[in-house]
Each structure stands twice: as C-alpha cells, then as structure tokens.
Motif scaffolding. Structure first.
Motif, short mmCIF file in Angstrom:
data_model
loop_
_atom_site.label_atom_id
_atom_site.label_comp_id
_atom_site.label_asym_id
_atom_site.label_seq_id
_atom_site.Cartn_x
_atom_site.Cartn_y
_atom_site.Cartn_z
N LYS A 20 0.83 -1.20 0.00
CA LYS A 20 0.00 0.00 0.00
C LYS A 20 0.87 1.26 0.00
O LYS A 20 1.65 1.47 0.92
N PRO A 21 0.74 2.10 -1.03
CA PRO A 21 1.45 3.38 -0.97
C PRO A 21 0.84 4.26 0.13
O PRO A 21 -0.37 4.24 0.35
N ARG A 22 1.70 4.98 0.83
CA ARG A 22 1.26 5.89 1.91
C ARG A 22 0.27 5.20 2.85
O ARG A 22 -0.85 5.66 3.06
N ALA A 23 0.69 4.09 3.42
CA ALA A 23 -0.18 3.26 4.25
C ALA A 23 -0.75 4.02 5.44
O ALA A 23 -0.05 4.78 6.10
N GLY A 24 -2.02 3.80 5.68
CA GLY A 24 -2.71 4.39 6.81
C GLY A 24 -3.47 3.32 7.57
O GLY A 24 -3.23 2.12 7.41
N MET A 25 -4.42 3.77 8.37
CA MET A 25 -5.18 2.84 9.20
C MET A 25 -5.96 1.81 8.40
O MET A 25 -6.17 0.68 8.86
N SER A 26 -6.38 2.15 7.20
CA SER A 26 -7.14 1.19 6.40
C SER A 26 -6.29 -0.03 6.05
O SER A 26 -6.79 -1.15 6.01
N ALA A 27 -5.01 0.17 5.80
CA ALA A 27 -4.12 -0.96 5.50
C ALA A 27 -3.99 -1.87 6.71
O ALA A 27 -3.98 -3.10 6.57
N VAL A 28 -3.92 -1.29 7.89
CA VAL A 28 -3.84 -2.09 9.11
C VAL A 28 -5.12 -2.89 9.28
O VAL A 28 -5.10 -4.09 9.58
N GLY A 29 -6.25 -2.25 9.07
CA GLY A 29 -7.53 -2.94 9.17
C GLY A 29 -7.64 -4.08 8.18
O GLY A 29 -8.15 -5.16 8.51
N GLN A 30 -7.13 -3.86 6.97
CA GLN A 30 -7.19 -4.92 5.96
C GLN A 30 -6.41 -6.16 6.38
O GLN A 30 -6.93 -7.27 6.35
N VAL A 31 -5.13 -5.98 6.77
CA VAL A 31 -4.33 -7.16 7.09
C VAL A 31 -4.84 -7.85 8.37
O VAL A 31 -4.77 -9.07 8.47
N CYS A 32 -5.37 -7.09 9.31
CA CYS A 32 -5.93 -7.70 10.52
C CYS A 32 -7.18 -8.52 10.16
O CYS A 32 -7.38 -9.62 10.68
N CYS A 33 -8.00 -8.00 9.29
CA CYS A 33 -9.20 -8.70 8.84
C CYS A 33 -8.82 -9.97 8.08
O CYS A 33 -9.39 -11.04 8.32
N TYR A 34 -7.85 -9.87 7.18
CA TYR A 34 -7.40 -11.04 6.43
C TYR A 34 -6.88 -12.12 7.36
O TYR A 34 -7.14 -13.30 7.17
N ARG A 35 -6.10 -11.71 8.38
CA ARG A 35 -5.56 -12.67 9.34
C ARG A 35 -6.71 -13.39 10.06
O ARG A 35 -6.69 -14.61 10.21
N CYS A 36 -7.70 -12.65 10.49
CA CYS A 36 -8.85 -13.22 11.18
C CYS A 36 -9.61 -14.19 10.28
O CYS A 36 -9.96 -15.31 10.69
N LEU A 37 -9.86 -13.79 9.04
CA LEU A 37 -10.59 -14.64 8.10
C LEU A 37 -9.81 -15.89 7.74
O LEU A 37 -10.38 -16.96 7.54
N TRP A 38 -8.49 -15.77 7.64
CA TRP A 38 -7.64 -16.92 7.34
C TRP A 38 -7.84 -17.99 8.42
O TRP A 38 -8.03 -19.16 8.12
N HIS A 39 -7.79 -17.56 9.68
CA HIS A 39 -8.00 -18.49 10.79
C HIS A 39 -9.40 -19.11 10.72
O HIS A 39 -9.55 -20.32 10.89
N LYS A 40 -10.40 -18.29 10.48
CA LYS A 40 -11.78 -18.77 10.49
C LYS A 40 -12.06 -19.77 9.37
O LYS A 40 -12.63 -20.83 9.61
N ARG A 58 2.53 7.27 7.94
CA ARG A 58 2.17 8.43 8.77
C ARG A 58 2.82 8.31 10.14
O ARG A 58 3.04 7.21 10.63
N SER A 59 3.09 9.43 10.76
CA SER A 59 3.83 9.43 12.03
C SER A 59 3.09 8.74 13.16
O SER A 59 3.71 8.25 14.11
N ASP A 60 1.77 8.67 13.09
CA ASP A 60 1.00 8.03 14.17
C ASP A 60 0.85 6.52 13.98
O ASP A 60 0.36 5.83 14.86
N MET A 61 1.32 5.98 12.87
CA MET A 61 1.09 4.58 12.55
C MET A 61 1.96 3.57 13.32
O MET A 61 1.49 2.49 13.63
N PRO A 62 3.23 3.87 13.63
CA PRO A 62 4.03 2.84 14.32
C PRO A 62 3.40 2.35 15.63
O PRO A 62 3.37 1.14 15.89
N LEU A 63 2.87 3.24 16.44
CA LEU A 63 2.23 2.83 17.69
C LEU A 63 0.99 1.98 17.42
O LEU A 63 0.79 0.94 18.05
N PHE A 64 0.18 2.41 16.46
CA PHE A 64 -1.03 1.67 16.12
C PHE A 64 -0.68 0.28 15.59
O PHE A 64 -1.29 -0.72 15.98
#
Length: 75
Positions: A20-40, A58-64
């Motif tokens: 993802k270019p210029r990754a933000g919170m949506s990219a985090v949500g995507q991979v977390c969702c994929y991980r959950c669905l993979w398990h399910k 973005r500067s706020d992303m490392p903590l998230f």
C-alpha cells in the motif's frame, strides 16, 4: 470478495502482506481482517504475521501497528 496482495510461506510461518502506498489505518484494518478470516475459514491455528509494505508511513502509525501486532516495512 477479499483479495490478499501476497501470502508468503516459509516453514511454519505464514505472512499475509498488504502492499500500500502511503499506508494508513485502512491498511492495518485490511491485514488484521485477512488474518482473522484466514484463521476462520482455513482453520489454521498457528500465528499468522500481518505485514504492510509501503513507501511512506504516517507518524501516528508505528504505535497503532505495534498495538495491532502488524509489522511494517518502509521501502
């Protein structure tokens, strides 16, 4: 319909990777969702690494990302 960008397998490790270019919170949500669905749907009990590869973060992303257990690679 969901489309994982990349799935990497090495030994017992599975990586779900979002490109993802210029990754933000949506990219985090995507991979977390994929991980959950993979398990399910695939019944995998092992830990699956969620990884984002991006050109800028973005500067706020490392903590998230750390909180959500998502690894980030900036290239």
């Amino acid at each position: 319909q969901y489309k994982i960008d990349v799935v990497g397998v090495k030994g017992d490790t599975i990586d779900i990777i979002e490109l993802k270019p210029r990754a933000g919170m949506s990219a985090v949500g995507q991979v977390c969702c994929y991980r959950c669905l993979w398990h399910k749907f695939l019944g995998v009990n092992q830990w699956i690494r969620a990884v984002i590869i991006t050109d800028a973060l973005r500067s706020d992303m490392p903590l998230f990302c750390k909180t959500m257990k998502v690894e980030v690679v900036v290239v």
